[in-house]
Design a protein around this motif. Structure first.
Motif, PDB file in Angstrom:
ATOM      1  N   ILE A 160       0.841  -1.206   0.000  1.00  0.00           N
ATOM      2  CA  ILE A 160       0.000   0.000   0.000  1.00  0.00           C
ATOM      3  C   ILE A 160       0.872   1.250   0.000  1.00  0.00           C
ATOM      4  CG2 ILE A 160      -1.653   1.351   1.366  1.00  0.00           C
ATOM      5  CD1 ILE A 160      -2.837  -1.328   2.313  1.00  0.00           C
ATOM      6  N   SER A 161       1.959   1.220   0.765  1.00  0.00           N
ATOM      7  CA  SER A 161       2.876   2.364   0.817  1.00  0.00           C
ATOM      8  C   SER A 161       3.511   2.632  -0.543  1.00  0.00           C
ATOM      9  CB  SER A 161       3.974   2.114   1.861  1.00  0.00           C
ATOM     10  OG  SER A 161       3.414   2.066   3.157  1.00  0.00           O
ATOM     11  N   ILE A 162       3.885   1.569  -1.248  1.00  0.00           N
ATOM     12  CA  ILE A 162       4.450   1.744  -2.590  1.00  0.00           C
ATOM     13  C   ILE A 162       3.417   2.388  -3.518  1.00  0.00           C
ATOM     14  CG2 ILE A 162       5.246   0.508  -4.657  1.00  0.00           C
ATOM     15  CD1 ILE A 162       6.621  -1.484  -2.794  1.00  0.00           C
ATOM     16  N   GLY A 163       2.167   1.940  -3.418  1.00  0.00           N
ATOM     17  CA  GLY A 163       1.094   2.547  -4.213  1.00  0.00           C
ATOM     18  C   GLY A 163       0.943   4.021  -3.904  1.00  0.00           C
ATOM     19  N   CYS A 164       1.033   4.377  -2.610  1.00  0.00           N
ATOM     20  CA  CYS A 164       0.939   5.790  -2.208  1.00  0.00           C
ATOM     21  C   CYS A 164       2.097   6.601  -2.781  1.00  0.00           C
ATOM     22  CB  CYS A 164       0.943   5.892  -0.683  1.00  0.00           C
ATOM     23  SG  CYS A 164      -0.567   5.295   0.119  1.00  0.00           S
ATOM     24  N   GLU A 165       3.297   6.029  -2.769  1.00  0.00           N
ATOM     25  CA  GLU A 165       4.471   6.730  -3.293  1.00  0.00           C
ATOM     26  C   GLU A 165       4.330   6.998  -4.790  1.00  0.00           C
ATOM     27  OE1 GLU A 165       6.985   8.054  -1.697  1.00  0.00           O
ATOM     28  OE2 GLU A 165       6.264   7.371   0.259  1.00  0.00           O
ATOM     29  N   ILE A 166       3.739   6.067  -5.519  1.00  0.00           N
ATOM     30  CA  ILE A 166       3.519   6.261  -6.958  1.00  0.00           C
ATOM     31  C   ILE A 166       2.546   7.420  -7.186  1.00  0.00           C
ATOM     32  CG2 ILE A 166       2.550   5.214  -9.048  1.00  0.00           C
ATOM     33  CD1 ILE A 166       3.620   2.516  -8.011  1.00  0.00           C
ATOM     34  N   ILE A 167       1.505   7.487  -6.351  1.00  0.00           N
ATOM     35  CA  ILE A 167       0.560   8.609  -6.437  1.00  0.00           C
ATOM     36  C   ILE A 167       1.278   9.929  -6.146  1.00  0.00           C
ATOM     37  CG2 ILE A 167      -1.483   9.665  -5.375  1.00  0.00           C
ATOM     38  CD1 ILE A 167      -2.523   6.827  -4.858  1.00  0.00           C
ATOM     39  N   LEU A 168       2.144   9.919  -5.132  1.00  0.00           N
ATOM     40  CA  LEU A 168       2.898  11.121  -4.774  1.00  0.00           C
ATOM     41  C   LEU A 168       3.797  11.566  -5.926  1.00  0.00           C
ATOM     42  CD1 LEU A 168       3.969  10.224  -1.105  1.00  0.00           C
ATOM     43  CD2 LEU A 168       1.998  11.554  -1.858  1.00  0.00           C
TER      44      LEU A 168
END
Length: 392
Positions: A160-168
């Motif tokens: 989930i954190s990796i997904g958030c970083e991609i959004i960022l």
């Protein structure tokens, strides 16, 4: 330049950046599942803090001198690499590598992203108001969710954190850098240097001292709050609900600041808040009744709703477009130095004397520090001394 999309982008970015570290509450359990013992976990935390302290200011200077966007993009990339090592690694060495890379990623993003996004809104204080709201909202939601997610699969929080970083990353890339301005800047002598950083710290040493004292003492109220709940013999199942509520309360403080306290002088507001927090800690240490303790802790969370935000607004005010990332990086460095020194100190105090004693001794130190700083501040005002930042 200023648009509704800019506001929406800030809401999404600040919420997602906080939600991206939803794994924080279960990090100890995760390390243990990767074969790292309790003693080694302390080493990992030390590595993270040291690497962050070393890289924070250089990344800030790189952001201001060359490209804020590139610094932020590098920060996101390092963070994703660190998370991938978390997922696939095993043992102390690989976890240490992951922690170090994640710390570098944090340094790359911290000053640069704030410097980028704060310019996309007309009233720059709006960025910090939104950031406060979304941070505590994200913490509240992730605090409720992460336990269930970790129970299903211990790696899911990191995916989930990796997904958030991609959004960022997408959000950062959506901000247009003023290329013309950058070229003109590169031809001037306005570039940040180590000498200018040292001069800046010296010019604003009073506020940095206040920040250091605040970050040395105040975070311990929350850091060791689980120990307080445990000592009070509250059921573990209630911890998530309590944390959810306590992470929503600071939003009230942010609203109060926006409506009532924004025009108050920064130094006076910070020092008054510091003294009030010391009184709340004294009450929590003196009275062992859980109802009184939770009530006072909730009141302290209202103050927290504006306390750290005020520092960010202050340092944003005394900076300009050519040094903003460096200024925020220096702020982050001071906070990290305070944290790396305070954590073992309070851990030892609690181990030897218990959580209630730690609140009492902390309240005493904070109260004395707050009063002394208040007196020094008034003395400076009476002498008519002013802080002037270079090339403001």
């Amino acid at each position: 330049m200023y648009s509704t999309f800019s506001i929406i982008r800030i809401w999404i970015y600040t919420f997602t950046s906080s939600f991206a570290i939803l794994y924080a509450p279960i990090l100890l359990l995760f390390y243990e599942s990767k074969g790292v013992n309790i003693a080694q976990i302390g080493i990992l935390f030390a590595i993270s803090s040291v690497v962050n302290i070393i890289t924070e200011v250089p990344f800030g200077m790189f952001s201001d001198n060359y490209s804020k966007k590139l610094s932020a993009v590098l920060g996101v990339c390092f963070t994703i690499i660190g998370l991938l090592i978390y997922i696939n690694g095993e043992g102390l060495i690989e976890m240490a590598i992951a922690v170090g890379i994640l710390a570098v990623g944090l340094s790359g993003k911290s000053g640069a992203v704030e410097a980028i996004l704060v310019r996309t809104v007309k009233n720059q204080d709006t960025f910090f108001h939104i950031s406060n709201y979304t941070t505590y909202l994200a913490n509240a939601i992730s605090g409720i969710m992460v336990g269930f997610i970790f129970k299903v699969n211990e790696l899911y929080p990191f995916y989930i954190s990796i997904g958030c970083e991609i959004i960022l990353l997408i959000l950062v890339l959506s901000v247009k850098e003023n290329v013309k301005e950058s070229k003109e800047f590169s031809k001037t002598s306005n570039k940040m240097s180590l000498k200018k950083v040292i001069l800046f710290i010296n010019n604003y040493k009073f506020m940095f001292l206040v920040l250091f004292v605040s970050y040395f003492f105040i975070p311990q109220i929350s850091v060791y709050f689980p120990e307080y709940l445990d000592v009070q013999k509250l059921p573990v199942e209630s911890f998530g609900i309590i944390y959810f509520v306590m992470n929503l309360i600071p939003m009230v403080g942010t609203y109060i600041y926006k409506k009532r306290l924004a025009k108050m002088k920064t130094e006076k507001l910070v020092l008054t808040s510091l003294i009030l927090l010391s009184i709340y800690m004294f009450i929590m240490g003196l009275f062992k009744n859980v109802i009184i303790g939770l009530t006072v802790y909730a009141l302290s969370r209202i103050i927290i709703g504006w306390f750290w935000m005020v520092f960010s607004i202050y340092f944003n005010t005394i900076s300009n477009d050519s040094n903003k990332a460096t200024v925020f990086s220096v702020k982050g460095m001071v906070m990290n130095i305070a944290f790396i020194l305070s954590d073992p100190f309070f851990g030892y105090v609690i181990f030897k004397n218990g959580i209630f004693y730690s609140y009492l001794i902390t309240s005493l130190f904070v109260f004395i520090s707050g009063v002394l700083l208040f007196l020094r501040h008034n003395s400076v005002l009476q002498k008519g001394r002013k802080h002037i930042y270079i090339e403001k």
